[in-house]
Scaffold this active site. Structure first.
Site, PDB file in Angstrom:
ATOM      1  N   HIS A  13       0.841  -1.206   0.000  1.00 29.01           N
ATOM      2  CA  HIS A  13       0.000   0.000   0.000  1.00 29.01           C
ATOM      3  C   HIS A  13       0.876   1.256   0.000  1.00 29.01           C
ATOM      4  CE1 HIS A  13      -3.052  -2.587   2.408  1.00 29.01           C
ATOM      5  NE2 HIS A  13      -3.616  -2.360   1.239  1.00 29.01           N
ATOM      6  N   LYS A  37     -16.834  -8.087  10.393  1.00 27.54           N
ATOM      7  CA  LYS A  37     -16.490  -8.880  11.590  1.00 27.54           C
ATOM      8  C   LYS A  37     -14.995  -9.128  11.727  1.00 27.54           C
ATOM      9  CE  LYS A  37     -20.025 -11.739  10.648  1.00 27.54           C
ATOM     10  NZ  LYS A  37     -20.466 -13.060  10.341  1.00 27.54           N
ATOM     11  N   ARG A  86      -2.225  -5.860  -8.050  1.00 30.17           N
ATOM     12  CA  ARG A  86      -1.121  -6.805  -7.846  1.00 30.17           C
ATOM     13  C   ARG A  86      -1.050  -7.846  -8.942  1.00 30.17           C
ATOM     14  NH1 ARG A  86      -3.329  -8.118  -2.013  1.00 30.17           N
ATOM     15  NH2 ARG A  86      -5.132  -7.987  -3.377  1.00 30.17           N
ATOM     16  N   SER A 123      -2.934  -7.584   3.316  1.00 31.68           N
ATOM     17  CA  SER A 123      -3.110  -7.402   4.764  1.00 31.68           C
ATOM     18  C   SER A 123      -3.513  -8.728   5.414  1.00 31.68           C
ATOM     19  CB  SER A 123      -4.195  -6.360   5.038  1.00 31.68           C
ATOM     20  OG  SER A 123      -3.845  -5.130   4.471  1.00 31.68           O
TER      21      SER A 123
END
Ligand code: PNS
Length: 154
Positions: A13, A37, A86, A123
């Protein structure tokens, strides 16, 4: 703008944000805080980590948004969204979102090819590797590494 969930920001990022900041007068990194969640970090923690990681870039600011991304763009007179790609697998969904955002509010999306060093980086994978004790020190900024180590320990 460079939008994303940034849970947490990675070096991939950061590379896109840095390159975008050299192309535009001003960049705002916006953190999506719609309910989900599976977040490891709270929105204010994600913002804090991005602020720390981008502090060397004077034309980069950080904000949050809830709801539709284009509503934030219209409210802040933002004309372009910059997204890193990507791999081809990113393209399908990103193209769809870019077309939807353009049809909703005439906001354009510009795609930036990720540095190949980071094409495997996400991530989610960083969180998984860190959870099982793997070394992610080359994958995330220092601001994230510190907090990630504390979080997975607890
Ligand atoms: O880091 P991510 O998960 O790829 O970020 C995706 C994000 C938050 C930029 C995207 O899901 C988004 O824009 N969400 C806001 C809701 C919205 O505007 N949806 C319509 C997009 S066409």
């Amino acid at each position: 703008m460079c939008p994303g969930s940034f849970d947490p920001i990675t070096n991939g990022h950061l590379d896109v944000i840095e390159r975008a900041s050299s192309l535009f007068d001003e960049i705002v990194v916006v953190v999506g805080i719609n309910q989900s969640k599976n977040r490891l970090f709270e929105p204010d923690e994600r913002v804090e980590m991005i602020r720390e990681a981008t502090s060397y870039l004077p034309n980069v600011s950080v904000d949050t948004f809830k709801g539709l991304l284009v509503d934030f763009c219209v409210a802040h007179d933002i004309k372009a969204i910059v997204k890193g790609l990507r791999a081809v697998s990113d393209f399908d969904y990103e193209l769809q979102m870019g077309q939807m955002n353009h049809s909703l509010a005439k906001v354009d999306t510009l795609f930036m090819p990720a540095d190949p060093h980071y094409s495997f980086l996400s991530s989610s994978l960083v969180k998984e590797v860190a959870t099982y004790g793997g070394d992610v020190s080359k994958l995330v900024p220092e601001a994230v590494l510190r907090r990630l180590k504390e979080r997975v320990r607890s």
